[in-house]
Design a protein around this motif. Structure first.
Motif, PDB file in Angstrom:
ATOM      1  N   ILE A  32       0.753  -1.293  -0.129  1.00  0.00           N
ATOM      2  CA  ILE A  32       0.108   0.052  -0.010  1.00  0.00           C
ATOM      3  C   ILE A  32       1.059   1.161  -0.159  1.00  0.00           C
ATOM      4  CG2 ILE A  32      -1.996   1.390   1.246  1.00  0.00           C
ATOM      5  CD1 ILE A  32      -2.788  -1.307   2.365  1.00  0.00           C
ATOM      6  N   HIS A  33       0.808   1.922  -1.256  1.00  0.00           N
ATOM      7  CA  HIS A  33       1.845   2.967  -1.402  1.00  0.00           C
ATOM      8  C   HIS A  33       1.218   4.339  -1.546  1.00  0.00           C
ATOM      9  CE1 HIS A  33       5.947   4.339  -2.973  1.00  0.00           C
ATOM     10  NE2 HIS A  33       5.045   5.222  -3.173  1.00  0.00           N
ATOM     11  N   ALA A  34       1.226   5.123  -0.470  1.00  0.00           N
ATOM     12  CA  ALA A  34       0.771   6.267  -0.423  1.00  0.00           C
ATOM     13  C   ALA A  34       1.491   7.741  -1.042  1.00  0.00           C
ATOM     14  CB  ALA A  34       0.698   7.016   1.089  1.00  0.00           C
ATOM     15  N   LEU A  35       0.527   8.430  -1.806  1.00  0.00           N
ATOM     16  CA  LEU A  35       0.920   9.784  -2.374  1.00  0.00           C
ATOM     17  C   LEU A  35       0.454  10.601  -1.610  1.00  0.00           C
ATOM     18  CD1 LEU A  35       0.306   9.229  -6.313  1.00  0.00           C
ATOM     19  CD2 LEU A  35       2.402   8.770  -5.081  1.00  0.00           C
ATOM     20  N   LEU A  36       1.203  11.611  -0.946  1.00  0.00           N
ATOM     21  CA  LEU A  36       0.976  12.587  -0.104  1.00  0.00           C
ATOM     22  C   LEU A  36       1.694  14.068  -0.830  1.00  0.00           C
ATOM     23  CD1 LEU A  36       0.324  13.485   2.684  1.00  0.00           C
ATOM     24  CD2 LEU A  36       2.734  12.974   3.240  1.00  0.00           C
ATOM     25  N   GLY A  37       0.813  14.959  -0.712  1.00  0.00           N
ATOM     26  CA  GLY A  37       1.168  16.168  -1.274  1.00  0.00           C
ATOM     27  C   GLY A  37      -0.022  17.362  -0.924  1.00  0.00           C
ATOM     28  N   GLU A  38       0.349  18.540  -1.012  1.00  0.00           N
ATOM     29  CA  GLU A  38      -0.650  19.780  -0.725  1.00  0.00           C
ATOM     30  C   GLU A  38      -1.603  19.544  -1.836  1.00  0.00           C
ATOM     31  OE1 GLU A  38       1.159  23.672   0.663  1.00  0.00           O
ATOM     32  OE2 GLU A  38       2.681  22.678  -0.638  1.00  0.00           O
ATOM     33  N   ASN A  39      -2.831  20.379  -1.502  1.00  0.00           N
ATOM     34  CA  ASN A  39      -3.725  20.421  -2.484  1.00  0.00           C
ATOM     35  C   ASN A  39      -3.191  21.258  -3.895  1.00  0.00           C
ATOM     36  OD1 ASN A  39      -5.610  21.407   0.054  1.00  0.00           O
ATOM     37  ND2 ASN A  39      -6.020  19.527  -1.258  1.00  0.00           N
ATOM     38  N   GLY A  40      -3.313  20.498  -5.081  1.00  0.00           N
ATOM     39  CA  GLY A  40      -2.848  21.116  -6.259  1.00  0.00           C
ATOM     40  C   GLY A  40      -1.247  20.511  -6.681  1.00  0.00           C
ATOM     41  N   ALA A  41      -0.982  19.674  -5.986  1.00  0.00           N
ATOM     42  CA  ALA A  41       0.534  19.372  -5.927  1.00  0.00           C
ATOM     43  C   ALA A  41       0.603  18.447  -7.302  1.00  0.00           C
ATOM     44  CB  ALA A  41       1.054  18.257  -4.860  1.00  0.00           C
ATOM     45  N   GLY A  42      -0.126  17.771  -7.605  1.00  0.00           N
ATOM     46  CA  GLY A  42      -0.304  17.024  -8.646  1.00  0.00           C
ATOM     47  C   GLY A  42      -0.249  15.368  -8.599  1.00  0.00           C
ATOM     48  N   LYS A  43      -0.951  15.024  -7.624  1.00  0.00           N
ATOM     49  CA  LYS A  43      -1.156  13.827  -7.053  1.00  0.00           C
ATOM     50  C   LYS A  43      -2.193  13.151  -8.177  1.00  0.00           C
ATOM     51  CE  LYS A  43      -2.085  14.441  -2.946  1.00  0.00           C
ATOM     52  NZ  LYS A  43      -2.416  16.183  -3.172  1.00  0.00           N
ATOM     53  N   SER A  44      -3.155  13.669  -7.792  1.00  0.00           N
ATOM     54  CA  SER A  44      -4.565  13.057  -8.859  1.00  0.00           C
ATOM     55  C   SER A  44      -4.170  13.141 -10.316  1.00  0.00           C
ATOM     56  CB  SER A  44      -5.851  13.929  -8.534  1.00  0.00           C
ATOM     57  OG  SER A  44      -6.139  13.701  -7.181  1.00  0.00           O
ATOM     58  N   THR A  45      -3.587  14.283 -10.839  1.00  0.00           N
ATOM     59  CA  THR A  45      -2.853  14.414 -12.152  1.00  0.00           C
ATOM     60  C   THR A  45      -2.292  13.375 -12.809  1.00  0.00           C
ATOM     61  OG1 THR A  45      -2.899  16.668 -12.222  1.00  0.00           O
ATOM     62  CG2 THR A  45      -1.818  15.615 -13.723  1.00  0.00           C
ATOM     63  N   LEU A  46      -1.218  12.709 -11.836  1.00  0.00           N
ATOM     64  CA  LEU A  46      -0.288  11.606 -12.000  1.00  0.00           C
ATOM     65  C   LEU A  46      -1.158  10.652 -12.138  1.00  0.00           C
ATOM     66  CD1 LEU A  46       2.762  10.819 -12.350  1.00  0.00           C
ATOM     67  CD2 LEU A  46       2.682  10.456  -9.703  1.00  0.00           C
ATOM     68  N   MET A  47      -2.003  10.359 -11.273  1.00  0.00           N
ATOM     69  CA  MET A  47      -2.756   9.224 -11.247  1.00  0.00           C
ATOM     70  C   MET A  47      -3.917   8.934 -12.332  1.00  0.00           C
ATOM     71  SD  MET A  47      -1.684   6.749  -9.138  1.00  0.00           S
ATOM     72  CE  MET A  47      -0.012   7.441  -9.599  1.00  0.00           C
ATOM     73  N   ASN A  48      -4.305  10.172 -12.957  1.00  0.00           N
ATOM     74  CA  ASN A  48      -4.976  10.271 -14.085  1.00  0.00           C
ATOM     75  C   ASN A  48      -4.224   9.953 -15.269  1.00  0.00           C
ATOM     76  OD1 ASN A  48      -7.692  10.919 -12.958  1.00  0.00           O
ATOM     77  ND2 ASN A  48      -7.175  13.040 -13.005  1.00  0.00           N
ATOM     78  N   VAL A  49      -3.178  10.041 -15.391  1.00  0.00           N
ATOM     79  CA  VAL A  49      -2.134   9.842 -16.467  1.00  0.00           C
ATOM     80  C   VAL A  49      -2.052   8.167 -16.165  1.00  0.00           C
ATOM     81  CG1 VAL A  49       0.261   9.569 -17.094  1.00  0.00           C
ATOM     82  CG2 VAL A  49      -0.901  12.038 -16.313  1.00  0.00           C
ATOM     83  N   ASN A 230       4.867  14.282  12.107  1.00  0.00           N
ATOM     84  CA  ASN A 230       5.522  15.598  11.741  1.00  0.00           C
ATOM     85  C   ASN A 230       6.507  15.714  10.803  1.00  0.00           C
ATOM     86  OD1 ASN A 230       4.277  16.803  13.886  1.00  0.00           O
ATOM     87  ND2 ASN A 230       5.455  15.849  15.349  1.00  0.00           N
ATOM     88  N   THR A 231       7.206  14.403  10.630  1.00  0.00           N
ATOM     89  CA  THR A 231       8.468  14.447   9.483  1.00  0.00           C
ATOM     90  C   THR A 231       7.444  14.228   8.101  1.00  0.00           C
ATOM     91  OG1 THR A 231       9.590  13.160  10.844  1.00  0.00           O
ATOM     92  CG2 THR A 231       9.955  13.087   8.223  1.00  0.00           C
ATOM     93  N   LEU A 232       6.312  13.652   7.882  1.00  0.00           N
ATOM     94  CA  LEU A 232       5.694  13.621   6.637  1.00  0.00           C
ATOM     95  C   LEU A 232       5.113  14.986   6.332  1.00  0.00           C
ATOM     96  CD1 LEU A 232       4.048  10.234   6.778  1.00  0.00           C
ATOM     97  CD2 LEU A 232       6.285  10.746   5.705  1.00  0.00           C
ATOM     98  N   ALA A 233       4.562  15.710   7.141  1.00  0.00           N
ATOM     99  CA  ALA A 233       3.968  17.024   7.194  1.00  0.00           C
ATOM    100  C   ALA A 233       4.751  17.990   6.782  1.00  0.00           C
ATOM    101  CB  ALA A 233       3.399  17.349   8.391  1.00  0.00           C
ATOM    102  N   SER A 234       6.126  17.985   7.266  1.00  0.00           N
ATOM    103  CA  SER A 234       7.266  18.714   6.761  1.00  0.00           C
ATOM    104  C   SER A 234       7.553  18.754   5.430  1.00  0.00           C
ATOM    105  CB  SER A 234       8.388  18.771   7.903  1.00  0.00           C
ATOM    106  OG  SER A 234       7.973  19.086   9.173  1.00  0.00           O
ATOM    107  N   LEU A 235       7.780  17.473   5.181  1.00  0.00           N
ATOM    108  CA  LEU A 235       8.185  16.974   3.833  1.00  0.00           C
ATOM    109  C   LEU A 235       7.085  17.671   2.616  1.00  0.00           C
ATOM    110  CD1 LEU A 235       9.353  13.494   4.055  1.00  0.00           C
ATOM    111  CD2 LEU A 235      10.763  15.457   3.177  1.00  0.00           C
ATOM    112  N   MET A 236       5.921  17.452   3.120  1.00  0.00           N
ATOM    113  CA  MET A 236       4.760  17.695   2.208  1.00  0.00           C
ATOM    114  C   MET A 236       4.546  19.279   1.749  1.00  0.00           C
ATOM    115  SD  MET A 236       0.908  16.730   2.365  1.00  0.00           S
ATOM    116  CE  MET A 236       0.385  17.665   4.017  1.00  0.00           C
ATOM    117  N   VAL A 237       4.852  19.957   3.015  1.00  0.00           N
ATOM    118  CA  VAL A 237       4.558  21.571   2.749  1.00  0.00           C
ATOM    119  C   VAL A 237       5.710  22.376   2.997  1.00  0.00           C
ATOM    120  CG1 VAL A 237       2.282  21.434   3.897  1.00  0.00           C
ATOM    121  CG2 VAL A 237       4.015  21.971   5.007  1.00  0.00           C
ATOM    122  N   GLY A 238       7.278  21.780   3.251  1.00  0.00           N
ATOM    123  CA  GLY A 238       8.406  22.666   3.481  1.00  0.00           C
ATOM    124  C   GLY A 238       8.492  23.361   4.560  1.00  0.00           C
TER     125      GLY A 238
END
Length: 507
Positions: A32-49, A230-238
């Motif tokens: 089970i592989h998560a894709l994590l990112g802010e809104n508009g980061a491109g996650k759904s676009t990548l999966m739509n590809v 906390n680590t994942l959140a920092s990676l996500m939003v910088g």
């Protein structure tokens, strides 16, 4: 271990924006592989590809280590890829069964056997604990039920790799637990899951690895074990994200919303609200907690004029607004962040700019005499986009092209900026990333601190507990108890939500 999916150098552009910028992603079989990112980061676009809905300008895709060209969803299905979409791909007038078999109709002797399909779907429904009525029309079932239909649609096609795009956004805590159990069982049976979510707790509970995407680029892929939220959140939003909410004790004023003996019925005479009483005062946030389908949606639509009531009173600043037109209620000082942003909050084919003034376009300065002042509207939209960090290529972009989270931020910007006396926030952070949630929570507390009355309706119990000054628990259309959030736990709220207060009274 075999990579069942490899995306190499994927680049996808839209006018004015690079949604995916040279992305590399490898998914191992059975994880089970998560894709994590802010809104508009491109996650759904990548999966739509990956699902064939978009074609990339650059890059290649390999399935089971073989290079493929995925020209559409049908080919994706043939390659064993299924997708559960964040925004439902359902035909409203069709039944559950008709939606699930659409594009995969199985006939006998040239005749479509709907009854047999219903039996198969019921079997799947029972097997995976996804309760649906196969004969119900999509237009007649709840948002949560529609989500289950999307999941069943993928399972019906027997996909080996399943993409879940924000699947828990519309589910209750109990349903989320069930879904996570289902996902783990699917993996045990040899399936592979790609899981897009903003909820860090779900990643920690569910996933093996996580790939973090920020502004269209991969930041890192890490094992979930050995990392924390906390680590994942920092990676996500910088940046560092605060998960706590700093707020002073509420200083309440006069009663803004006063609901007395409210009764609402369905067309068949069944009561969905049955003698409900509640009030919300200036300077407080009242959280409404309940399992989805216990009258929350009907209550909100009664307050906002979208549904009529049978009896009772809904008073705003001591004036009865029950059964008045929505525009008059809005002008009386009610702001509404709806639970279904696409059905109730936006006109999807209108531009971002036009959606920002849906409630006020006919008022100065947006209208002068008989003329709409488009320059004023555009300047207003630009201000809100900057203030609320709505990520869009331009104010002229159709709002359907924005990510779900950015659509939500646009609605919140529009409603909060009007400075309503009463702000109804229904699932305000549904589908938002942790950075955006932090921002929206601050805005709701600001409204409270500015003397506004806030009615928060959320299926996220931690959100209810963090933000609320008082909590009202609704069960079968009645407020069964009031809870002090400083002394309550999720477990206690869960018991009330299951109707335990009524059971005690019956004994």
């Amino acid at each position: 271990m075999l990579n069942v999916v490899e995306m190499i150098g994927i680049t996808k552009r839209f006018p004015g924006i690079v949604a995916n910028d040279n992305i590399n992603l490898a998914i191992k079989k059975g994880e089970i592989h998560a894709l994590l990112g802010e809104n508009g980061a491109g996650k759904s676009t990548l999966m739509n590809v990956l699902f064939g809905l978009y074609q990339p300008e650059e890059g290649e895709i390999r399935i089971n280590e073989k290079k493929v060209m995925i020209t559409g969803p049908t080919m994706a299905n043939e390659l064993g890829i299924g997708m559960v979409h964040q925004h439902f791909m359902l035909v409203q007038p069709f039944t559950v069964t008709e939606n699930i078999i659409l594009g995969d109709e199985r006939s006998k002797g040239g005749i479509l056997d709907i009854k047999q399909a219903e039996k198969e779907i019921q079997k799947l429904s029972d097997q995976y604990g996804l309760k649906v009525d196969p004969s119900a029309k999509i237009s007649d079932i709840s948002v949560g039920m529609q989500q289950r239909v999307e999941i069943l649609k993928t399972l019906y096609r027997g996909a080996e790799t399943l993409i879940f795009d924000e699947p828990t956004a519309v589910l209750t805590p109990q349903e989320i637990d069930e879904l996570i159990s289902i996902m783990k069982n699917l993996v045990k049976e040899g399936k592979t899951i790609i899981f897009i979510t903003h909820k860090l707790k779900e990643i920690m509970r569910t996933c093996d690895r996580v790939t973090v995407i920020r502004r269209g680029k991969v930041i890192d892929t890490v094992d979930v074990a050995g990392n924390d939220e906390n680590t994942l959140a920092s990676l996500m939003v910088g940046r560092k994200v605060s998960f706590s909410i700093d707020k002073e004790d509420a200083e309440t004023g006069e009663t803004i919303l006063d609901i007395q003996n409210l009764v609402m019925e369905k067309g068949n005479g069944v009561k969905v609200i049955n003698g409900l009483n509640m009030e919300v005062k200036a300077g407080e946030i009242v959280g409404l907690a309940g399992v989805d389908g216990n009258g929350q949606s009907e209550l909100i639509e009664a307050i906002t004029g979208l549904q009529s009531i049978k009896s009772g009173h809904i008073k705003l600043n001591k004036q009865d607004i029950a059964n008045q037109r929505p525009r008059k209620i809005t002008e009386s000082g009610v702001g509404h962040i709806p639970e279904d942003r696409q059905k109730r909050g936006l006109v999807l084919d209108f531009t971002v700019s036009e959606n920002m003034v849906l409630q006020t376009y006919y008022q100065p300065p947006f209208t002068k005499g008989m003329s709409i002042q488009f320059n004023e509207i555009d300047q207003f939209a630009k201000r809100l986009i900057e203030e609320y960090d709505v990520r869009t290529p331009s104010i002229d972009t159709p709002i359907r092209a924005l990510s779900g989270g950015n659509q939500q931020k646009a609605i919140i910007a529009r409603e909060v900026d009007r400075e309503p006396t009463l702000l109804i926030a229904a699932q305000p952070t549904r589908g938002l990333d942790v950075g955006a949630i932090e921002f929206i929570h601050r805005k709701l507390v600001e409204q409270r601190d500015n003397g506004k009355a806030v009615l928060l309706v959320s299926l996220e119990l931690d959100e209810i507990l963090k933000l609320s000054d008082r909590i009202a628990v609704i069960y079968e259309g009645v407020i069964v108890g009031w809870v002090d959030p400083q002394n309550a736990t999720e477990e206690e709220l869960g018991l009330l939500m299951a109707g335990s207060a009524l059971e005690k009274e019956a004994n």
